[in-house]
Enzyme design. Structure first.
Site, mmCIF file in Angstrom:
data_model
loop_
_atom_site.group_PDB
_atom_site.id
_atom_site.type_symbol
_atom_site.label_atom_id
_atom_site.label_comp_id
_atom_site.label_asym_id
_atom_site.label_seq_id
_atom_site.Cartn_x
_atom_site.Cartn_y
_atom_site.Cartn_z
ATOM 1 N N HIS A 153 0.814 -1.228 0.000
ATOM 2 C CA HIS A 153 0.000 0.000 0.000
ATOM 3 C C HIS A 153 0.843 1.272 0.000
ATOM 4 O O HIS A 153 0.307 2.369 0.083
ATOM 5 C CB HIS A 153 -0.928 0.032 1.220
ATOM 6 N N GLN A 161 1.880 -4.295 6.447
ATOM 7 C CA GLN A 161 1.024 -3.442 5.631
ATOM 8 C C GLN A 161 0.291 -2.365 6.430
ATOM 9 O O GLN A 161 0.099 -1.261 5.933
ATOM 10 C CB GLN A 161 0.011 -4.352 4.924
ATOM 11 N N GLU A 162 -0.131 -2.698 7.659
ATOM 12 C CA GLU A 162 -1.012 -1.772 8.375
ATOM 13 C C GLU A 162 -0.677 -1.723 9.865
ATOM 14 O O GLU A 162 -0.508 -2.759 10.500
ATOM 15 C CB GLU A 162 -2.478 -2.212 8.189
ATOM 16 N N GLU A 203 -4.277 3.893 2.056
ATOM 17 C CA GLU A 203 -5.391 3.907 2.999
ATOM 18 C C GLU A 203 -5.364 5.143 3.904
ATOM 19 O O GLU A 203 -5.970 5.155 4.971
ATOM 20 C CB GLU A 203 -5.414 2.610 3.801
ATOM 21 N N GLU A 281 -3.536 -9.226 12.198
ATOM 22 C CA GLU A 281 -4.189 -9.836 11.033
ATOM 23 C C GLU A 281 -3.143 -10.439 10.104
ATOM 24 O O GLU A 281 -2.054 -9.885 9.945
ATOM 25 C CB GLU A 281 -4.976 -8.721 10.314
ATOM 26 N N HIS A 361 -12.902 -2.296 4.697
ATOM 27 C CA HIS A 361 -12.807 -1.676 3.383
ATOM 28 C C HIS A 361 -11.761 -2.428 2.547
ATOM 29 O O HIS A 361 -11.163 -3.398 3.017
ATOM 30 C CB HIS A 361 -12.367 -0.205 3.562
ATOM 31 N N ARG A 362 -11.497 -1.958 1.328
ATOM 32 C CA ARG A 362 -10.346 -2.421 0.538
ATOM 33 C C ARG A 362 -9.415 -1.229 0.338
ATOM 34 O O ARG A 362 -9.808 -0.074 0.527
ATOM 35 C CB ARG A 362 -10.779 -2.948 -0.849
ATOM 36 N N SER A 363 -8.198 -1.516 -0.095
ATOM 37 C CA SER A 363 -7.268 -0.406 -0.330
ATOM 38 C C SER A 363 -7.734 0.464 -1.501
ATOM 39 O O SER A 363 -7.465 1.658 -1.538
ATOM 40 C CB SER A 363 -5.850 -0.916 -0.545
ATOM 41 N N LYS A 384 -12.459 -1.635 10.105
ATOM 42 C CA LYS A 384 -11.274 -0.898 9.660
ATOM 43 C C LYS A 384 -11.599 -0.245 8.330
ATOM 44 O O LYS A 384 -12.075 -0.879 7.397
ATOM 45 C CB LYS A 384 -10.025 -1.776 9.592
HETATM 46 P P1 PGA Z 1 -6.258 -4.893 0.177
HETATM 47 O O1 PGA Z 1 -5.663 -4.730 1.642
HETATM 48 O O2 PGA Z 1 -7.572 -4.244 0.119
HETATM 49 O O3 PGA Z 1 -5.195 -4.252 -0.679
HETATM 50 O O4 PGA Z 1 -6.337 -6.383 -0.064
HETATM 51 C C1 PGA Z 1 -6.456 -4.764 2.786
HETATM 52 C C2 PGA Z 1 -6.037 -5.844 3.728
HETATM 53 O O5 PGA Z 1 -5.101 -6.634 3.466
HETATM 54 O O6 PGA Z 1 -6.640 -5.980 4.784
HETATM 55 ZN ZN ZN Z 2 -5.418 -7.766 5.476
#
Ligand code: PGA
Ligand code: ZN
Length: 424
Positions: A153, A161-162, A203, A281, A361-363, A384
């Site tokens: 992301h 990622q988050e 995001e 996650e 949500h999605r990215s 989220k």
């Molecule tokens: P994505 O990421 O929408 O790019 O799949 C969100 C996540 O992994 O939770």
């Molecule tokens: Zn995820």
């Protein structure tokens, strides 16, 4: 009764095409829904149909999915009662005819499924959360704010990622939103003062080029304290490692080192000991069932272990996880499975099995706010939707403010109780 179904190609928050569907009922009601799109998608997700015509949007156009709505899905449900959601979703699945919705595309199917629900709610003169959830829908979710973006992301070196702020100690949703937002702004100042860039990832979180993942958590703690809150009690932390993205041929690549599942699990144990983390996650890869089982045995009684790519909102994959004892929470993304009915089935299975759920949500997002209503409808207690910045993220939080207001005294903020295995 459904009178007509239309569709068009619109843009998502990354500037990629996506599907928007409009449903017209015979009482004159018109409602629309737009479909989100992921970047770190799981291999087992329902199929997102893209045109592949390189002369338009680099091949990412969705005109075929739009055409499928207009020529096939719409005509198949015209004349059906809009409140017959399960019947309609079954028809949509049948028209497609494949296991993973790959013929007409899950993006086509989901757009219709969600637009039908919204039209039916409007026709019944009910807010969507009330229509879907009935009289008991009352639980406002803890918002998990993704304030540092890494992985796929952002263009930084952070593997995970988050990085979430979870304001579990707030009394209400609106207070949680304020707390998270205040910390978000302080975090920006802290990153800036330390010489890091404060541009945003997909995001809405900051995307600094931090030297390690642990450093991300340290910045969150600093920002929480500087904003006047107590880490852990007021605001806890969470992670989405999205580990499938840094897993290759049996090896996890994190912080420029190679790890096996056992070593990575010990690394997570260290983080959980050192930081007030309530949820992680996709700590391991989507097919590493053995690693997931060992991870769950080690950490499952202390924190929430969420399956995203692992379960892909699919009741069959979730059932496998329940049977094997892997993870203890389900991430819910409507477009991973492709219909509202199957999404509700996955949520119900999770709740019946003692798994928590987090709506997501999605990215790649749009201004559509369906998941805000859905999270209250099912009393999930967790959502989220990215950082408290950028309109496609904030749209969901703002919708939750409206729902909180509408519920009035009946609204209950999930708070700490959303994380039953909260370790403090
Ligand atoms: P994505 O990421 O929408 O790019 O799949 C969100 C996540 O992994 O939770
Ligand atoms: Zn995820």
């Amino acid at each position: 009764l459904i009178e007509a179904v239309g569709a068009r190609e619109i843009l998502d928050s990354r500037g990629n095409p996506t599907v928007e569907v409009e449903v017209l009922l015979d009482d004159g009601i018109v409602q629309r829904a737009a479909v989100p799109s992921g970047a770190s998608t799981g291999a087992f997700e329902a199929y997102e149909l893209r045109d592949g015509d390189k002369s338009r949007y680099g091949g990412k156009g969705v005109l075929k999915a739009v055409e499928a709505v207009i020529d096939e899905l719409g005509p198949a449900i015209e004349g059906v009662e809009a409140s017959e959601q399960r019947v309609i979703d079954e028809i949509l699945i049948e028209v497609d005819g494949t296991d993973n919705k790959s013929r007409v595309g899950a993006n086509a199917i989901l757009g219709v499924s969600l637009a039908v629900a919204k039209a039916a709610a409007d026709s019944a003169d009910l807010p969507l959360f009330r229509y879907l959830g009935g009289p008991n829908a009352h639980l406002l979710p803890v918002p998990l704010f993704n304030v540092i973006n890494g992985g796929s992301h952002a263009d930084n070196g952070i593997d995970m990622q988050e990085f979430f702020l979870a304001p579990i100690g707030a009394d209400t949703f609106s207070e949680a939103l304020r707390w998270g937002t205040e910390v978000y702004h302080v975090l920006k100042g802290e990153l800036k003062a330390a010489g890091f860039a404060t541009g945003l990832g997909d995001e809405g979180g900051f995307a600094p080029d931090l030297p390690s993942n642990r450093e991300g958590l340290e910045f969150l703690i600093k920002a929480i304290e500087k904003a006047g809150f107590t880490p852990g009690t007021d605001i806890a932390l969470g992670l989405d490692a999205a580990a499938t993205e840094f897993f290759n041929e049996g090896v996890y690549r994190l912080d420029n080192k190679d790890w096996d599942a056992a070593a990575l699990t010990d690394y997570y144990v260290g983080l959980v000991n050192d930081f007030p983390i309530v949820t992680i996650e996709d700590a391991l890869a989507e097919d590493d069932w053995d690693g997931w089982k060992a991870l769950t045995e080690k950490l499952g009684s202390q924190i929430q272990l969420v399956g995203d790519d692992l379960f892909v909102t699919n009741p069959e994959r979730l059932q496998k996880g329940i049977d094997l004892g892997t993870a203890n929470s389900l991430l819910v993304k409507v477009n991973q499975i492709g219909t509202l009915s199957e999404t509700l089935d996955a949520i119900n299975l999770a709740h019946r099995s003692g798994y928590t759920t987090m709506l997501s949500h999605r990215s790649g997002e749009t201004e559509d706010t369906t998941i805000a209503d859905l999270v209250v409808a099912v009393n999930s207690g967790q959502i989220k939707s990215g950082a408290p910045a950028r309109s496609e993220r904030v749209a969901k939080y703002n919708q939750l403010l409206r729902i909180e207001e509408e519920l009035g005294d009946a609204a209950v903020f999930a708070g700490r109780s959303a994380f039953p295995r909260f370790k403090g």
